[in-house]
Design an enzyme around this catalytic site. Sequence first.
Site, short mmCIF file in Angstrom:
data_model
loop_
_atom_site.label_atom_id
_atom_site.label_comp_id
_atom_site.label_asym_id
_atom_site.label_seq_id
_atom_site.Cartn_x
_atom_site.Cartn_y
_atom_site.Cartn_z
N GLU A 96 0.86 -1.19 0.00
CA GLU A 96 0.00 0.00 0.00
C GLU A 96 0.89 1.24 0.00
N THR A 120 -1.72 4.56 5.59
CA THR A 120 -2.80 3.83 6.28
C THR A 120 -3.40 2.82 5.31
N LYS A 179 -20.12 8.09 5.44
CA LYS A 179 -21.23 7.61 6.28
C LYS A 179 -21.14 8.20 7.69
N GLY A 205 -25.04 12.31 -9.03
CA GLY A 205 -24.90 10.88 -8.77
C GLY A 205 -24.77 10.64 -7.28
N GLU A 221 -25.03 12.38 -1.74
CA GLU A 221 -24.70 12.06 -0.33
C GLU A 221 -24.02 13.26 0.34
N MET A 275 -18.49 0.58 -9.33
CA MET A 275 -17.40 0.99 -8.44
C MET A 275 -17.92 0.98 -7.02
N LEU A 276 -18.01 -0.20 -6.45
CA LEU A 276 -18.57 -0.36 -5.11
C LEU A 276 -17.67 -1.22 -4.26
N HIS A 319 -43.68 -7.39 12.98
CA HIS A 319 -44.47 -6.15 13.02
C HIS A 319 -44.19 -5.41 14.31
P1 FAD Z 1 -9.51 1.48 -3.45
O1 FAD Z 1 -10.35 1.46 -2.25
O2 FAD Z 1 -9.48 2.72 -4.28
O3 FAD Z 1 -8.03 1.13 -2.96
C1 FAD Z 1 -6.94 1.14 -3.82
C2 FAD Z 1 -5.68 1.29 -3.00
O4 FAD Z 1 -4.57 1.00 -3.83
C3 FAD Z 1 -5.45 2.71 -2.47
O5 FAD Z 1 -5.24 2.67 -1.08
C4 FAD Z 1 -4.21 3.19 -3.21
O6 FAD Z 1 -3.40 4.04 -2.43
C5 FAD Z 1 -3.51 1.88 -3.48
N1 FAD Z 1 -2.58 1.93 -4.62
C6 FAD Z 1 -2.81 2.39 -5.87
N2 FAD Z 1 -1.73 2.21 -6.64
C7 FAD Z 1 -0.79 1.62 -5.87
C8 FAD Z 1 0.53 1.17 -6.11
N3 FAD Z 1 1.11 1.24 -7.32
N4 FAD Z 1 1.21 0.63 -5.09
C9 FAD Z 1 0.65 0.52 -3.84
N5 FAD Z 1 -0.60 0.91 -3.57
C10 FAD Z 1 -1.31 1.45 -4.57
N6 FAD Z 1 -18.76 2.16 -2.15
C11 FAD Z 1 -19.71 1.47 -1.50
O7 FAD Z 1 -19.90 0.29 -1.78
N7 FAD Z 1 -20.46 2.04 -0.51
C12 FAD Z 1 -20.30 3.34 -0.16
O8 FAD Z 1 -21.00 3.82 0.73
C13 FAD Z 1 -19.33 4.11 -0.84
N8 FAD Z 1 -19.13 5.39 -0.52
C14 FAD Z 1 -18.17 6.11 -1.18
C15 FAD Z 1 -18.01 7.45 -0.85
C16 FAD Z 1 -17.05 8.21 -1.50
C17 FAD Z 1 -16.89 9.66 -1.12
C18 FAD Z 1 -16.22 7.59 -2.48
C19 FAD Z 1 -15.14 8.38 -3.15
C20 FAD Z 1 -16.37 6.27 -2.81
C21 FAD Z 1 -17.36 5.51 -2.18
N9 FAD Z 1 -17.57 4.17 -2.49
C22 FAD Z 1 -18.56 3.46 -1.85
C23 FAD Z 1 -16.78 3.49 -3.52
C24 FAD Z 1 -15.67 2.64 -2.86
O9 FAD Z 1 -14.87 3.47 -2.05
C25 FAD Z 1 -14.85 1.95 -3.92
O10 FAD Z 1 -15.68 1.21 -4.78
C26 FAD Z 1 -13.84 1.00 -3.27
O11 FAD Z 1 -12.99 1.67 -2.39
C27 FAD Z 1 -13.01 0.28 -4.33
O12 FAD Z 1 -12.13 -0.57 -3.68
P2 FAD Z 1 -10.75 -1.03 -4.36
O13 FAD Z 1 -10.15 -1.99 -3.40
O14 FAD Z 1 -10.98 -1.46 -5.75
O15 FAD Z 1 -9.86 0.30 -4.46
P1 NAI Z 2 -21.73 8.71 -10.39
O1 NAI Z 2 -21.42 7.98 -11.64
O2 NAI Z 2 -22.59 8.10 -9.36
O3 NAI Z 2 -22.43 10.11 -10.74
C1 NAI Z 2 -21.86 11.04 -11.59
C2 NAI Z 2 -22.97 11.91 -12.10
O4 NAI Z 2 -22.41 13.00 -12.78
C3 NAI Z 2 -23.91 11.20 -13.07
O5 NAI Z 2 -25.24 11.42 -12.70
C4 NAI Z 2 -23.56 11.85 -14.40
O6 NAI Z 2 -24.66 11.87 -15.30
C5 NAI Z 2 -23.15 13.23 -13.94
N1 NAI Z 2 -22.30 13.94 -14.90
C6 NAI Z 2 -21.32 13.44 -15.68
N2 NAI Z 2 -20.78 14.42 -16.43
C7 NAI Z 2 -21.42 15.57 -16.09
C8 NAI Z 2 -21.31 16.91 -16.51
N3 NAI Z 2 -20.44 17.28 -17.45
N4 NAI Z 2 -22.12 17.83 -15.94
C9 NAI Z 2 -23.02 17.48 -15.00
N5 NAI Z 2 -23.18 16.19 -14.57
C10 NAI Z 2 -22.38 15.26 -15.11
O7 NAI Z 2 -20.29 9.15 -9.82
P2 NAI Z 2 -19.89 9.80 -8.44
O8 NAI Z 2 -21.08 10.32 -7.73
O9 NAI Z 2 -18.76 10.69 -8.74
O10 NAI Z 2 -19.36 8.55 -7.65
C11 NAI Z 2 -18.27 7.77 -8.17
C12 NAI Z 2 -18.41 6.33 -7.81
O11 NAI Z 2 -18.25 6.15 -6.42
C13 NAI Z 2 -19.76 5.80 -8.19
O12 NAI Z 2 -19.61 4.97 -9.31
C14 NAI Z 2 -20.24 5.03 -7.04
O13 NAI Z 2 -20.40 3.69 -7.38
C15 NAI Z 2 -19.17 5.17 -5.97
N6 NAI Z 2 -19.84 5.63 -4.76
C16 NAI Z 2 -20.73 4.80 -4.15
C17 NAI Z 2 -21.43 5.20 -3.05
C18 NAI Z 2 -22.42 4.28 -2.46
O14 NAI Z 2 -22.39 3.11 -2.75
N7 NAI Z 2 -23.31 4.73 -1.60
C19 NAI Z 2 -21.24 6.52 -2.47
C20 NAI Z 2 -20.31 7.34 -3.20
C21 NAI Z 2 -19.63 6.88 -4.28
#
Ligand code: FAD
Ligand code: NAI
Length: 466
Positions: free
Chosen positions: A33, A37, A51, A183, A188, A319-320, A445
């Site tokens: 990593e 962290t 959250k 989105g 959120e 991307m979840l 219920h």
């Molecule tokens: P990541 O979590 O992105 O982890 C990748 C890691 O790889 C990072 O720590 C990075 O530093 C490390 N890395 C990259 N390149 C290298 C390298 N060359 N060498 C060593 N380390 C490296 N998803 C949900 O399901 N529920 C949610 O409520 C939710 N809320 C979100 C809220 C926000 C604000 C954001 C931005 C995302 C949210 N997501 C949520 C999406 C979720 O965070 C991602 O889908 C998830 O973290 C993807 O996991 P991952 O393991 O693929 O990658």
């Molecule tokens: P998103 O794909 O959910 O939403 C992006 C939004 O931006 C879409 O509605 C799209 O139509 C709009 N958009 C794109 N281009 C635009 C433009 N030029 N002008 C105006 N609107 C435009 O992506 P977001 O919210 O950035 O989240 C990224 C990823 O992180 C998501 O794919 C999601 O899966 C993950 N995520 C998941 C959460 C959860 O599971 N609760 C919480 C937060 C993020």
Amino acid sequence: MSKYDVVVIGSGPGGYVAAIRCAQLGLKTAIIEKYNTLGGTCLNVGCIPSKALLDSSHHYQDAVQHFDKHGIDIADIKLNFTQMIARKDAVVAQTSGGINYLMEKNGISVYQGTGSFVDNTHIKLSKSDGSKEQIEAAHTIIATGSKPASLPFIELDKKRVITSTEALSLETVPKHLIVIGGGVIGLELGSVYKRLGAEVSVIEYLPTIVPGMDSMLSKELQKSLKKQGIKCHTSHQVTSVENTGKEVLVKATDKKGNPVEFKGDFSLVAVGRKAFTEGLGLENTGVQVNERGQIETDTQLRTHVPNIYAIGDVVKGAMLAHKAEEEGTMAAEIIAGQQPHINYNLIPGVVYTWPEVAAVGKTEEQLKKEGIQYKVGSFAMRALGRARASMDTDGQIKVLADAQTDEILGVHMIGARAADMIAEAVIAMEFRASSEDIARSSHAHPTYTEAFKEACLAVHQRAIHS
Ligand code: FAD
Ligand code: NAI
């Protein structure tokens, strides 16, 4: 040189789960990593901090707007935003620390540094103290995740024109937050700041917010957010974003092509995320990426190089965090010679606004497009005793079932606790339940889950409470 059966690059929910599953299966495992962290986007700047702030802001809003109706009078409610952010940071630190514990418990070697391929079996580590080391990997799982995407004309100065990462650690509550992208992130984090007193304007390019979800959900959510005072400007195309020093000026065109302007103190750019492979040295391997920068894999998550796998946000699909976790488990089990399987149709999607939005399976739009005959059952939350007792009456549950077999094909929920309730629908669909199976199962219920049972009863025109 240290040698491992499996080296995982990236410690997000994909990577750390993959590492644990590899270790459980008896494989000698290391994880790399680059940050100090563990836990990746999800734990550090994603799921967990967002959250934590959603929860805190919900408590604040309840105290300000709803407690008096419950007969709780609190004089002088004050927001301590610094404490709110500090609590969020503490939750993140505790959760990330938990991953360190899990690595140790499972005997996984943790390397801090950037991992970069030298060839298909050797990885160079560049540590933050400047030192370098090389390790050998019989198999590698790439789990390097994603980074925020932007628009070509936007300069993310990270002060006033910000991504979700900065929005999770602001020093003050914005006066007017202009969110670009309606989105998941935009809605959120927009909700967080609306609850804390900001004016929030959401600019969405497409005709609906949360565009990929069933249209019932986007309509209901937009109605609820409007009641809360969040302004959603759909079918608007952003043309420029400028930090003028004191404020941010966002220019756009509305659905008729007329120019409109938004002035605020912060603009959150939330238009999606992109796969992250920078510095990984993929050019030294046979691993290939597609036109969107995602690593290409087969159905077994193998890249073009048979001993290198890729999972999570860096490959195609939702991307979840929970999708990344399932793929981490699957890659580990395939390396260990097992034959696991993921049903991607049953990965639920959740938006943690209030009311919460949750869905699994096919949307009505998809079923129509695919020519599948279906029946619909809906149930409004306001008809539920539990919802009235807690004054959370917004929303509904819609069940889509196969017209011939009655198998549940999709469940779309908006309402209090939908995020937790969707699990019942996932399990039902994994076991290929019919809507009648759910309709005939006893639901305690009064609970919100009764709305799912009622929606299933409604598929057969026999809902009790509507
Ligand atoms: P990541 O979590 O992105 O982890 C990748 C890691 O790889 C990072 O720590 C990075 O530093 C490390 N890395 C990259 N390149 C290298 C390298 N060359 N060498 C060593 N380390 C490296 N998803 C949900 O399901 N529920 C949610 O409520 C939710 N809320 C979100 C809220 C926000 C604000 C954001 C931005 C995302 C949210 N997501 C949520 C999406 C979720 O965070 C991602 O889908 C998830 O973290 C993807 O996991 P991952 O393991 O693929 O990658
Ligand atoms: P998103 O794909 O959910 O939403 C992006 C939004 O931006 C879409 O509605 C799209 O139509 C709009 N958009 C794109 N281009 C635009 C433009 N030029 N002008 C105006 N609107 C435009 O992506 P977001 O919210 O950035 O989240 C990224 C990823 O992180 C998501 O794919 C999601 O899966 C993950 N995520 C998941 C959460 C959860 O599971 N609760 C919480 C937060 C993020």
